[in-house]
Scaffold this active site. Sequence first.
Site, PDB file in Angstrom:
ATOM      1  N   GLN A 126       0.828  -1.202   0.000  1.00  0.00           N
ATOM      2  CA  GLN A 126       0.000   0.000   0.000  1.00  0.00           C
ATOM      3  C   GLN A 126       0.869   1.262   0.000  1.00  0.00           C
ATOM      4  O   GLN A 126       1.703   1.427   0.889  1.00  0.00           O
ATOM      5  CB  GLN A 126      -0.883  -0.018   1.248  1.00  0.00           C
ATOM      6  CG  GLN A 126      -1.844   1.147   1.345  1.00  0.00           C
ATOM      7  CD  GLN A 126      -2.536   1.183   2.717  1.00  0.00           C
ATOM      8  OE1 GLN A 126      -1.928   0.895   3.726  1.00  0.00           O
ATOM      9  NE2 GLN A 126      -3.808   1.547   2.719  1.00  0.00           N
ATOM     10  N   GLY A 127       0.682   2.123  -0.994  1.00  0.00           N
ATOM     11  CA  GLY A 127       1.442   3.370  -1.064  1.00  0.00           C
ATOM     12  C   GLY A 127       0.569   4.560  -0.727  1.00  0.00           C
ATOM     13  O   GLY A 127       0.125   5.283  -1.622  1.00  0.00           O
ATOM     14  N   TYR A 128       0.298   4.761   0.532  1.00  0.00           N
ATOM     15  CA  TYR A 128      -0.529   5.879   0.987  1.00  0.00           C
ATOM     16  C   TYR A 128       0.324   6.942   1.678  1.00  0.00           C
ATOM     17  O   TYR A 128       0.542   8.019   1.175  1.00  0.00           O
ATOM     18  CB  TYR A 128      -1.607   5.373   1.956  1.00  0.00           C
ATOM     19  CG  TYR A 128      -2.887   4.931   1.307  1.00  0.00           C
ATOM     20  CD1 TYR A 128      -2.903   4.401   0.024  1.00  0.00           C
ATOM     21  CD2 TYR A 128      -4.098   5.021   1.979  1.00  0.00           C
ATOM     22  CE1 TYR A 128      -4.079   3.974  -0.561  1.00  0.00           C
ATOM     23  CE2 TYR A 128      -5.290   4.601   1.401  1.00  0.00           C
ATOM     24  CZ  TYR A 128      -5.273   4.078   0.130  1.00  0.00           C
ATOM     25  OH  TYR A 128      -6.447   3.673  -0.438  1.00  0.00           O
ATOM     26  N   SER A 129       0.822   6.597   2.907  1.00  0.00           N
ATOM     27  CA  SER A 129       1.523   7.584   3.729  1.00  0.00           C
ATOM     28  C   SER A 129       2.787   8.082   3.063  1.00  0.00           C
ATOM     29  O   SER A 129       3.434   7.356   2.312  1.00  0.00           O
ATOM     30  CB  SER A 129       1.917   6.976   5.076  1.00  0.00           C
ATOM     31  OG  SER A 129       0.788   6.547   5.772  1.00  0.00           O
ATOM     32  N   GLU A 244     -10.532  -1.605   5.343  1.00  0.00           N
ATOM     33  CA  GLU A 244      -9.412  -1.905   6.219  1.00  0.00           C
ATOM     34  C   GLU A 244      -9.886  -2.041   7.661  1.00  0.00           C
ATOM     35  O   GLU A 244      -9.298  -2.737   8.458  1.00  0.00           O
ATOM     36  CB  GLU A 244      -8.358  -0.800   6.098  1.00  0.00           C
ATOM     37  CG  GLU A 244      -7.040  -1.131   6.768  1.00  0.00           C
ATOM     38  CD  GLU A 244      -6.025   0.009   6.635  1.00  0.00           C
ATOM     39  OE1 GLU A 244      -4.921  -0.154   7.133  1.00  0.00           O
ATOM     40  OE2 GLU A 244      -6.347   1.048   6.037  1.00  0.00           O
ATOM     41  N   SER A 382      -4.668   6.981  12.983  1.00  0.00           N
ATOM     42  CA  SER A 382      -4.298   6.940  14.406  1.00  0.00           C
ATOM     43  C   SER A 382      -5.539   7.099  15.283  1.00  0.00           C
ATOM     44  O   SER A 382      -6.585   7.547  14.815  1.00  0.00           O
ATOM     45  CB  SER A 382      -3.308   8.059  14.722  1.00  0.00           C
ATOM     46  OG  SER A 382      -3.977   9.308  14.658  1.00  0.00           O
ATOM     47  N   ASN A 383      -5.416   6.721  16.544  1.00  0.00           N
ATOM     48  CA  ASN A 383      -6.566   6.841  17.438  1.00  0.00           C
ATOM     49  C   ASN A 383      -7.016   8.295  17.600  1.00  0.00           C
ATOM     50  O   ASN A 383      -8.195   8.555  17.854  1.00  0.00           O
ATOM     51  CB  ASN A 383      -6.247   6.196  18.793  1.00  0.00           C
ATOM     52  CG  ASN A 383      -6.251   4.673  18.693  1.00  0.00           C
ATOM     53  OD1 ASN A 383      -6.276   4.118  17.586  1.00  0.00           O
ATOM     54  ND2 ASN A 383      -6.232   4.001  19.830  1.00  0.00           N
ATOM     55  N   GLU A 384      -6.078   9.230  17.399  1.00  0.00           N
ATOM     56  CA  GLU A 384      -6.457  10.652  17.438  1.00  0.00           C
ATOM     57  C   GLU A 384      -7.375  10.972  16.252  1.00  0.00           C
ATOM     58  O   GLU A 384      -8.379  11.681  16.404  1.00  0.00           O
ATOM     59  CB  GLU A 384      -5.213  11.543  17.389  1.00  0.00           C
ATOM     60  CG  GLU A 384      -4.382  11.541  18.667  1.00  0.00           C
ATOM     61  CD  GLU A 384      -3.589  10.263  18.886  1.00  0.00           C
ATOM     62  OE1 GLU A 384      -3.374   9.503  17.907  1.00  0.00           O
ATOM     63  OE2 GLU A 384      -3.192   9.988  20.026  1.00  0.00           O
TER      64      GLU A 384
END
Lengths: 399, 377
Positions: A126-129, A244, A382-384
């Site tokens: 996966q090329g996301y971040s 996901e 992230s959880n944030e």
Amino acid sequence: MDLNYTPEELAFRDEVRAFLDETLTDDIRAKVRGHGQLTKADMEGWHAALNARGWLAPTWPKEWGGCEWNAVQRHIFEEECAMADAPRVVPFGLTMLGPVLMKYGTREQCERYLPRILSGEDWWCQGYSEPGAGSDLASLRTRAVREGDHYIVNGQKTWTTLGHFANRIFCLVRTDPDAKPQEGISFLLIDMDSPGVEIRPIILLDGTHEVNEVFFDNVKVPVENLVGEENRGWTYAKYLLMHERTGIAGVGFSRAGLAMVRRMARAEMHKGQPLLENPHFAARLAQVEIDLMAMATTNLRIVSQAAAGQAPGVESSMLKIKGTVIRQEINDLARRAAGPYALPFPSEGLEGVNEPPIGPEDAGPVAAQYFNNRKLSIFGGSNEIQRNIIAKVKLGGGR
Amino acid sequence: MNFELTEERRMLQDTLRRFLSDRYDSATRNAIMAAPEGMSAEIWSALADLGVIGALFSEPDGGYGGEGFDIAVVFEELGRAGVVEPFLDTAVLGGGLLAALGDERQRALLAEVIEGRLHLALAHYEPGSRYDMERVATTATAEGDAVVLTGAKAVVVNAEAAGHLIVSARESGAVDDPGGISLFLVPPGSKGLTLRGYPLISGGRAAEVTLEGVRVPASARLGAAGEGLAALRRALARANVALAAETLGAMETAVELTREYLLTRHQFGRPIGSFQALQHRFADLLIELEQARSAVINAAGQLDAPADERDRQISAARNLIGRAGRLVAEESIQMHGGIGMTQEYDLAHFARRIIMADHRFGDTDWHLERFIELSAA
């Protein structure tokens, strides 16, 4: 209200258990339990075993070789696999790209790629971040410029899980730098062996190599590798992230983890008594178990809504947060249970294969696992970010 | 009431901080951790020359310090720089026991320790003892002029480098009897002594030590027969001050790295430190850091109190720092995101030092129980 599985669901569970009993080798179970690094061959072997049984693609339609399981069946399967210490199925092709191609890709793309995902011929990553685009994914800067029948791609992706095993990567790239951040993004399929693609390992704090950086230097990508429409990639990415998040609660992993902590604490002696009988430790363990019992039911409630065709909303964000916090708490308990034997660094390769482990058998990997699983509350949004989603839906941003 | 460091301690702090910031950067530390010895002989002797080891001993023992606040100042600085060299094991534990119990001949080794020429290791905890100080199953049996040692010792930090192991063994009593424990100086080449060495996840090395009929002369005994526990308790109290101060130092660095990251990392067009959700969590870290600092001061200041009160203060500090340390390590990683999980970035090392400190000489829960016991007494 009935908290029990139906007879059909129970029969399905028994079928899954029987399959796992006869298919999973002790060697693989021990590696999964012991945080041993699975080799590429281990992962491919499990992929092939599930494919042979026809259970590789739970959500896919039968037309493409899937099981068409409903949400409850998927939940049962995932939980049984986790409890049996089965490896995680590598999700990038199966649960991420596959559904996107089926919904937004062309017939040709489906025919070309879906069978190769099942056969294991293609390993997707996966090329996301990107280094500058993490929680703020829409600020990504990897550029794709159309030149004739190709795109020329330049930029960098990061946190590419198992990219070092992959032969293909699906990427979010910027095709219109002048549009609003979300509106100039496209979804592109790239061969990892294209000239100009370079991959470098990132070593995590427990010494493991599972994520990578991927660099693109004037990489030529044929236009037929565009999924859907140009500049509509953000929509597809959001659809993918939703997929996901199914199974994100990790109830099975938590149950398996609790069982391990209990096993360790029964054997570990504290002042002449099993640690499991120590009131402080027992209280910590009970607290997590109580949280897990409730979370498992929350998960089932959401799963049955999904089975009835209702799309989960903020609930999947809630499950992600609660599920990862519980798993991390269990990792913390395992570390505590190991006592001084959490200190040795179980460096594979340094120890001979026939050497007995240092200290109790379960203790070796627990510290590394504790550190490694800090990732659970960081990746996949992230959880944030999950809290932002919940607050935005319920408070509308407070405005 | 005066919370200022003395002039001497402030100078020691400055010297040490300057030396470590010049000579102990991340690259140096990573190279040390990758080396088979897990420590640098060069750094060790340079720090000994600076007087770092001498600061941990009193004047009668050949040093120039040795009080709780000397230990706290030295180890806070070592912790801030993420030093992995075994000062705690060689000097505080090993040297501390030699100084407390040794006869004239044994005490002669102290000069070698202070000059950085001799390593020591305490082989006390055992595979079945977890963190219990009294639980010693290793036996010491007198045979004529000799004593024969048999048993196993767990996770003996610095065992491979040690010129002498200090081994605890039971001469009488039941396995968890406070009386009957003696300490012996055992050379590493002794017949029947085997070490199985390994690296530790937070740096440094340890070994599983097996004693199969290891024969030492009766003169190898440190102090009176069967009366080792009181000295062990005191040495472990001092080691706990060192460990708590070291963890405090590592927490300071983790919080500082996080502060810098919150100010420099941009997402959504602004520094992430401008988001209130993170600001409040960062503020909590600062509050806990000050709590940890005070806990170290409480413990260091009570090192010479009667044993039970001393250990009650020690357990209070270790329990608080166990909780605050976990919060700092986990929140620092979380607020960094992925980068905080990578080996390459400094935070990983400090997070490992903070968390793994909770696995030596009692964890957060062990110290909570001990605090309750000693408060009831």
